[in-house]
Design an enzyme around this catalytic site. Structure first.
Site, short mmCIF file in Angstrom:
data_model
loop_
_atom_site.label_atom_id
_atom_site.label_comp_id
_atom_site.label_asym_id
_atom_site.label_seq_id
_atom_site.Cartn_x
_atom_site.Cartn_y
_atom_site.Cartn_z
CE LYS A 87 90.50 13.58 69.00
NZ LYS A 87 89.57 12.43 68.85
CG ASP A 135 86.41 5.80 63.05
OD1 ASP A 135 86.41 5.12 62.00
OD2 ASP A 135 87.18 6.76 63.25
CG MET A 153 88.22 19.67 61.98
SD MET A 153 88.84 21.08 61.03
CE MET A 153 88.27 22.44 62.07
#
Length: 521
Positions: free
Chosen positions: A42, A142, A24
């Site tokens: 970003k 992550d 997204m």
């Protein structure tokens, strides 16, 4: 997803180029024209209000706050966060280089493994970043090769905190988040079960891949891979690459234990154990000398010199013609004759002559650099004589080197009356070398002089004991100031010729510290 935003301004940044897309969000190169600073911007682009959109906004805000909370040389720094015209954005440092995923891809294409020395250099930096995050009660969730950025100087930076969680304030209600090939067993079951050792497991998968060329688990679907992490034992990496030392294999498999309590308690401890395994096998050294963050520092600039030195520099610039070249050569020849005569008068027979001959060669080299190289002269100070070209070694003097530092500058001061050879001086944080004396011109710190690393946007006075600034490094990014207390207060160590001379505490904002080397007389 809305169209690309090239030319649009978000906050202080005009978006000039699309760098990457995913999920997204998109990442653009942005330019702050007022500060003349580039950034990676970003942008979270949500087309409609929905439960998913609200969750993404919360996650995006969580990422920005985590980055703002972390100030570490190997965590990507945040410049700005905001929302404008429906676009949420984070401006971060733009890393010129590649990422570890691309490095691994190229290694696989060539059918080779990364050299253990370089792999450890990268891993040690990321381990420090993870431990800093964990000390701040932040779990990344992550950790994967594409989130490890590597600049042109091999400086590694941990990025993309989009899945970050702070257990004391956040919850995830049982959803599994992460990247299948690098996800921990507990995280694959329920992200709310993620602990700091979950990041260490993911780092262990990266180590496994670096050493063997592949991840331990693969499958046709994300679910199949996740189930393997939960239920299957990883194949021993030596079954894929027999060159991996047995002890290193044991270390990696410990990091990949199904039970988080059986893994290493910290990332630095884990990678230190990997290094020890390679060191004991005689493959790598015990430290990262020659590597580390010093490579990412900008060039040294000449310091403030006395007016006599300024006049001498101006005279040298005027001597760059054909006639000047002849004068220089005659001067050098005369110096050679004087030094050769000094060799002939050297006492001590053959040994003394050999030592003086070496000194003569050094003096001639120094004289040439003084006469022909503006930058070397500006950094080194007055031209070397036969006496000044032989700096005192640490073991030959009782003089000390003093470090004076605050939240914007660190200064190394030679408090003695003789110049000191500083090529053996290094500053170490954790297992990584953050500075070494070879960065100083000629590897010498002059008597009463100092060398400074400072934040570019701030000017600071010289500390007591520093009669003149020999040279300095100015850095733009505050995260490069390794001596600052970024929340973990790990400090750093001063080593001389490989021996620990002093342990120096980290300095909090608004305070200052001194640290003096304990040198033998």
């Amino acid at each position: 997803m809305k169209p690309a935003l090239i030319g649009r301004q978000l906050g202080d940044y005009t978006l000039v180029r699309l760098l990457a897309t995913g999920g997204m969000s998109r990442i653009y190169e942005g330019v702050d024209k007022r500060l003349d600073r580039r950034a990676a911007v970003k942008v979270l682009d949500l087309d409609a209000d929905s439960a998913e959109s609200e969750a993404m906004k919360m996650r995006f805000t969580r990422e920005a706050r985590a980055l703002a909370k972390l100030e570490h040389p190997h965590v990507i720094p945040i410049y700005q966060y905001g929302e404008q015209d429906g676009f949420f954005f984070i401006a971060m440092k733009l890393i010129e280089g590649t990422d570890l995923a691309q490095e691994l891809k190229e290694l696989k294409r060539q059918n080779v493994y990364m050299e253990p020395v370089r792999a450890l250099h990268i891993l040690e930096q990321i381990a420090q970043a993870l431990d800093a995050a964990h000390a701040a009660q932040i779990i990344h969730r992550d950790v994967k090769p594409s989130n490890i950025l590597i600049d042109l100087n091999d400086r590694a930076t941990l990025s993309d905190f989009g899945l970050v969680i702070q257990p004391s304030v956040d919850s995830t209600y049982g959803t599994a988040f992460g990247t299948p090939r690098y996800i921990s067993p507990e995280q694959a079951t329920d992200s709310s079960l993620a602990v700091t050792q979950s990041d260490i497991y993911s780092l262990g998968i990266i180590v496994y891949e670096l050493l063997s060329g592949q991840t331990p688990f693969d499958g046709k679907s994300a679910m199949e891979i996740a189930l393997s992490h939960i239920n299957d034992a990883p194949p021993p990496p030596r079954s894929i690459n027999a060159l991996i030392p047995l002890e290193v294999e044991r270390v990696v498999l410990k990091a990949l234990a199904k039970d988080p309590a059986r893994r290493y308690s910290s990332a630095v401890e884990f990678i230190a154990a990997v290094r020890k395994g390679y060191r004991d096998a005689g493959i790598v050294a015990d430290d990262t000398t020659g590597l580390g963050r010093t490579k990412a520092l900008p060039p040294i600039t000449p310091g403030v010199r006395a007016s006599q030195d300024q006049r001498r520099a101006a005279s040298r610039r005027q001597m760059r013609g054909g006639i000047a070249a002849g004068v220089v050569l005659l001067t050098v020849l005369a110096l050679v004759v004087i030094l050769v005569n000094l060799v002939g008068r050297s006492p001590g027979g053959t040994v003394g002559a050999a030592a003086t001959s070496a000194a003569t060669a050094d003096s001639i080299t120094t004289a040439l650099s003084v006469l022909l190289d503006d930058s070397a002269t500006a950094a080194a100070g007055t031209p070397a004589t036969a006496e000044s070209s032989l700096p005192m070694l640490w073991q030959e003097t009782a003089a000390a080197i003093l470090l004076v530092y605050d939240d914007s500058a660190l200064t190394l001061v030679n408090t003695s009356e003789v110049e000191l050879a500083v090529t053996g001086v290094e500053l170490v944080q954790g297992e990584a070398q953050v500075f070494n004396g070879e960065r100083i011109a000629r590897g010498v710190l002059e008597a009463g002089a100092c060398f400074r690393i400072r934040l570019q946007e701030r000017q600071t006075d010289l500390p007591d004991g520093c009669e003149r600034l020999q040279a300095e490094i100015a850095v733009r990014d505050a995260s490069a100031l390794f001596w600052r207390d970024a929340g973990s207060a790990i400090g750093f160590t001063l080593r001389i010729d490989g021996q620990t001379a002093a342990h120096c505490a980290a300095v909090p904002r608004g305070e200052s510290r001194t640290c003096r080397a304990a040198l033998a007389g």
